[in-house]
Design a protein around this motif. Structure first.
Motif, PDB file in Angstrom:
ATOM      1  N   TRP A 128      22.862  84.867   5.013  1.00 13.04           N
ATOM      2  CA  TRP A 128      21.830  83.981   5.540  1.00 13.04           C
ATOM      3  C   TRP A 128      20.675  83.805   4.567  1.00 13.04           C
ATOM      4  O   TRP A 128      19.909  82.834   4.680  1.00 13.04           O
ATOM      5  CB  TRP A 128      21.307  84.509   6.872  1.00 13.04           C
ATOM      6  N   ARG A 183      29.442  83.614   7.469  1.00  8.77           N
ATOM      7  CA  ARG A 183      28.052  83.716   7.906  1.00  8.77           C
ATOM      8  C   ARG A 183      27.942  83.710   9.427  1.00  8.77           C
ATOM      9  O   ARG A 183      27.259  84.555  10.017  1.00  8.77           O
ATOM     10  CB  ARG A 183      27.227  82.575   7.300  1.00  8.77           C
ATOM     11  N   SER A 210      20.177  91.158  -2.605  1.00  6.69           N
ATOM     12  CA  SER A 210      19.586  89.815  -2.614  1.00  6.69           C
ATOM     13  C   SER A 210      18.394  89.709  -3.550  1.00  6.69           C
ATOM     14  O   SER A 210      18.224  88.697  -4.238  1.00  6.69           O
ATOM     15  CB  SER A 210      19.161  89.423  -1.192  1.00  6.69           C
ATOM     16  N   ARG A 243      21.097  83.170   1.468  1.00  3.64           N
ATOM     17  CA  ARG A 243      21.528  82.173   0.492  1.00  3.64           C
ATOM     18  C   ARG A 243      21.470  80.784   1.107  1.00  3.64           C
ATOM     19  O   ARG A 243      21.599  80.614   2.318  1.00  3.64           O
ATOM     20  CB  ARG A 243      22.945  82.484   0.013  1.00  3.64           C
ATOM     21  N   ARG A 244      21.312  79.790   0.252  1.00  9.63           N
ATOM     22  CA  ARG A 244      21.207  78.408   0.708  1.00  9.63           C
ATOM     23  C   ARG A 244      22.600  77.801   0.773  1.00  9.63           C
ATOM     24  O   ARG A 244      23.139  77.314  -0.218  1.00  9.63           O
ATOM     25  CB  ARG A 244      20.320  77.596  -0.235  1.00  9.63           C
ATOM     26  N   TRP A 245      23.169  77.836   1.945  1.00  6.47           N
ATOM     27  CA  TRP A 245      24.465  77.222   2.195  1.00  6.47           C
ATOM     28  C   TRP A 245      24.281  76.048   3.137  1.00  6.47           C
ATOM     29  O   TRP A 245      23.436  76.081   4.036  1.00  6.47           O
ATOM     30  CB  TRP A 245      25.433  78.221   2.821  1.00  6.47           C
ATOM     31  N   PRO A 246      25.063  74.990   2.951  1.00  3.87           N
ATOM     32  CA  PRO A 246      24.943  73.852   3.872  1.00  3.87           C
ATOM     33  C   PRO A 246      25.377  74.234   5.281  1.00  3.87           C
ATOM     34  O   PRO A 246      26.363  74.942   5.482  1.00  3.87           O
ATOM     35  CB  PRO A 246      25.890  72.802   3.261  1.00  3.87           C
TER      36      PRO A 246
END
Length: 592
Positions: A230, A290, A110, A232-235
Motif C-alpha cells: 500500500w 494488495r 519501504s 507503493r503507487r499502484w493503479p
C-alpha cells in the motif's frame, strides 16, 4: 580555499561525510571530482562539507522530514506494542500477537535501514513502561532492532526487497527469511535478557521463546506485505470497487460466523475455518496481493477478537495456547494467499507478454507479406529483363562470337534461371508461415492427383511408375499438401538410379494422425545426411542434379506448420522412404 581545507581537520571531515551520507537521500546531491568538495542540487560547490551540508539540509527541510518520519514510526511502534502486550499471557514481555515486528520490517523495506532508531526507541519505551528495567528494556530493544535490520537485509538480498510479494518463489523466501529466520534473533536475545535480568526463569525459557518467535513471525508475514504494497503507487481499478466491497462484506459475515459466534447453534467451536479459504483465494485471483493481504488483516482482526471472547475453532483452556494456534493458522493462510496472488500476477504478466508477442507476430506477418510481394514483382522483374536480353544475345550472336563468349552467355542464362528458381522457392517458403492453419480438410488423394498432373512431363520423360494406396482426408491446406507431394515425388524421380523410377505413396493411421510414406528405388540418402537435407539451400549433389535446395525444407515447414513431423525412415534395400504425419480430421476415405 587552501586555508579552509587546512582547518578542516580529519575528524570534522569524517563527521561531515557521515552527516551528508546519512541525511542526504540519494539524488539530493553529488560529490565533486575533488575528494573534499561537495556539490548540492542548486549548483553550489563547497569545501567545508559539514557547515555547508548542514545549512543546505536545514534550508531544504530534509532533516525535518526524516525526523518526523522517525517520530511517526516510533509512535506507531509504541502504540502497536502496547496493544500487543495486553495479550501477553505467558510473560509480561512476550506475546503471541506482536504487530510491531511487521511494522518495523515494512518501514525498513519501504524507507530504508535509517529508521532503526525508531525501532530501538519504540521497543525500549514499550518494555520500560510495561515490566522491564532500563537494562532489560535496552537489551530487548537492541534485539528487536537487530531482528528488523537482519530481516530487511535478508529480504533485500535474497527475495528482491519490496518486490518480494510479486512472485511466488519470492513470497516463500520472504516467509522463510523474514518470518522464520530473522525473528529468532529478537526471541533469542529477548529471552536471554529476561532470564539474565531475573525477570523470567530459565525453566520457562522454551514457552516464552516460542510465543515470542511466533508472534514476531506472524506479525511479519501478516502486516509487512500489506504495508509495503500500500505504500507503493499502484493503479487502483475503479471498475472492481463494487466487487471488492461485496467480497469484503462476504468475508466479514463468514468470518463472524466462523470466529465471532454468529452461529444459530449453541456450540461455538466447530472447525469451520476452511470455509474462509475460498473467499481469500477469490480475492487473490481477482485483485492481486494488495487487496488479498488487506483481507487477511481483516480476517485476523475478526479471528483475534472472536478467539479472545471464546469463539472459534482455536479456543482452548489456555489463552496463550489459543493465540498460538490462531497465529499459526493466520500465518499459513497469509503465505498461501500471497503465493497464489503471485502466481496469478505472473500468469497475467505472461498473458500480456503473449498478447504483445502475438501483435508483434501479426506485424511481422504483414511485413512478410510485403516482402513476398516485393520478391514476386520488384526482384523478379529485373531478373526477367536480364534473362530476356541474355537469351536474345545468345540467339543473335552465338554463331558470330567465339566459343568462350558462347560459354559466358550460357553462364549468364543458367545463372538467371537458378536465381529465378531461388526467388520462387523463397517466395513459396515465406508464404507458408502466413497461411491459415484452419483452412480446412484436404483430400490426400485429390492432392496427389494434382501433384501428378503438375509432374506429368517429368514422369513421362523418365517413364516413372507412380502408385499409391487409398489415402485419407487430413487437416491441412489442399494446395500445400499438393506442394508436399509434388516436391517429394519430383525428388524421387530426380535422384533416380539406373533402374526405371518407381514411387509408391501410402498412409497408415496411428491414433489421431495419419503417417504418410513416399518410397522410391533411387540412389537413397546416407544416414549422416538424413537431417541435413531438410535445411534450406542444402544440396548433397551440387549442380549435378537441377534444383535450388528448397524442396525438402519447404515440405518440412509446411508439415510442421500444420502440427506434423517429417523424417527419413531407414530403408534396408536401395532407395529412400520419406515419412510425414498429419492430424486426422475427416476419417472418410475416398478413392481417386
Amino acid at each position: 580555499m587552501a586555508a579552509k581545507l587546512l582547518t578542516f581537520g580529519p575528524w570534522h571531515h569524517l563527521r561531515a561525510r557521515f552527516h551528508a551520507a546519512v541525511c542526504i537521500p540519494p539524488g539530493e546531491g553529488s560529490r565533486c571530482p575533488s575528494s573534499r568538495l561537495f556539490q548540492f542540487p542548486d549548483g553550489r560547490v563547497c569545501a567545508n562539507m559539514q557547515e555547508n551540508s548542514t545549512s543546505y539540509l536545514t534550508k531544504s527541510g530534509i532533516p525535518a522530514r526524516r525526523a518526523l518520519t522517525l517520530v511517526a514510526v516510533a509512535l506507531v511502534y509504541i502504540i502497536a506494542g502496547k496493544l500487543g502486550l495486553r495479550l501477553a499471557f505467558v510473560h509480561q514481555s512476550a506475546t503471541a500477537v506482536w504487530p510491531p515486528a511487521g511494522i518495523a520490517l515494512a518501514a525498513m523495506l519501504s524507507l530504508g535501514p535509517w529508521v532503526w532508531p525508531s525501532v530501538l526507541v519504540g521497543a525500549f519505551v514499550v518494555n520500560l513502561t510495561t515490566a522491564g528495567t532500563i537494562w532489560t528494556s535496552l537489551g530487548i530493544g537492541v534485539g528487536n532492532t537487530l531482528e528488523a535490520v537482519t530481516g530487511s537485509l535478508l529480504v533485500n538480498r535474497f527475495a528482491r526487497g519490496r518486490d518480494a510479494f510479486i512472485r511466488p518463489q519470492d513470497v516463500f523466501k520472504f516467509a522463510l527469511l523474514g518470518g522464520l529466520c530473522s525473528t529468532s534473533v529478537a526471541a533469542t536475545i529477548g529471552v536471554t535478557v529476561l532470564c539474565l535480568g531475573g525477570l523470567a526463569h530459565w525453566a520457562a525459557a522454551g514457552p516464552i521463546w516460542l510465543t515470542w518467535w511466533l508472534g514476531d513471525g506472524v506479525g511479519d508475514v501478516l502486516l509487512t506485505p500489506g504495508l509495503v504494497l500500500w505504500a507503493r503507487r499502484w493503479p487502483v481499478g475503479q471498475r472492481r470497487l463494487p466487487e471488492t466491497l461485496f467480497l469484503t462484506g462476504i468475508l466479514f459475515v463468514v468470518g463472524m460466523i466462523v470466529f465471532g459466534g454468529w452461529i444459530p447453534w449453541r456450540r461455538a467451536d466447530y472447525p469451520l475455518e476452511f470455509t474462509v479459504t475460498p473467499i481469500l483465494l477469490w480475492g487473490a485471483f481477482r485483485f492481486g496481493p494488495r487487496v488479498s493481504t488487506s483481507m487477511m488483516v481483516l480476517l485476523a482482526g475478526i479471528a483475534l477478537w472472536g478467539t479472545l471472547h471464546g469463539y472459534g475453532p482455536f479456543v482452548t483452556s489456555s489463552p496463550n495456547e489459543s493465540l498460538l494456534l490462531l497465529q499459526s493458522y493466520l500465518g499459513v493462510s497469509a503465505v498461501t494467499v500471497l503465493a497464489v496472488s503471485g502466481v496469478v500476477r505472473e500468469r497475467t504478466q505472461v498473458r500480456e507478454q503473449l498478447e504483445s508477442q502475438a501483435r508483434e507476430l501479426a506485424r511481422s506477418n504483414a511485413d512478410l507479406e510485403q516482402f513476398a510481394y516485393i520478391a514476386s514483382h520488384d526482384l523478379q522483374e529485373p531478373l526477367r529483363i536480364t534473362g530476356s536480353f541474355a537469351q536474345l544475345l545468345a540467339k543473335r550472336y552465338r554463331t558470330q562470337l567465339d566459343r568462350e563468349a558462347d560459354e559466358y552467355i550460357d553462364f549468364i542464362t543458367s545463372g538467371v534461371d537458378r536465381m529465378a528458381a531461388l526467388i520462387e522457392g523463397i517466395l513459396l517458403y515465406s508464404r507458408v508461415a502466413i497461411s491459415d492453419r484452419s483452412a480446412g480438410n484436404a483430400d490426400a488423394s485429390s492432392a496427389l492427383a494434382e501433384a501428378l498432373a503438375n509432374l506429368s512431363g517429368m514422369i513421362d520423360e523418365n517413364n516413372a511408375a507412380i502408385t499409391h494406396d487409398t489415402l485419407p482426408t487430413v487437416c491441412i491446406d489442399q494446395s500445400q499438401l499438393t506442394m508436399v507431394f509434388q516436391n517429394l515425388i519430383s525428388n524421387a524421380i530426380k535422384y533416380r538410379s539406373d533402374e526405371v523410377p518407381r514411387v509408391h505413396v501410402s498412409a497408415v493411421q496411428k491414433g489421431g494422425e495419419w503417417i504418410f510414406s513416399v518410397t522410391d528405388n533411387g540412389i537413397g540418402i546416407e544416414p549422416q545426411y538424413r537431417k541435413q537435407v531438410f535445411v534450406l539451400f542444402k544440396r548433397l549433389h551440387g549442380t549435378e542434379v537441377p534444383g535450388a535446395g528448397i524442396g525438402l525444407a519447404l515440405c518440412k515447414k509446411i508439415i510442421e506448420w500444420h502440427g506434423g513431423q517429417i523424417w527419413i525412415a531407414p530403408k534396408p534395400e536401395c532407395g529412400a522412404q520419406l515419412c510425414f504425419s498429419l492430424r486426422a480430421k475427416g476419417q472418410e476415405i475416398r478413392v481417386p
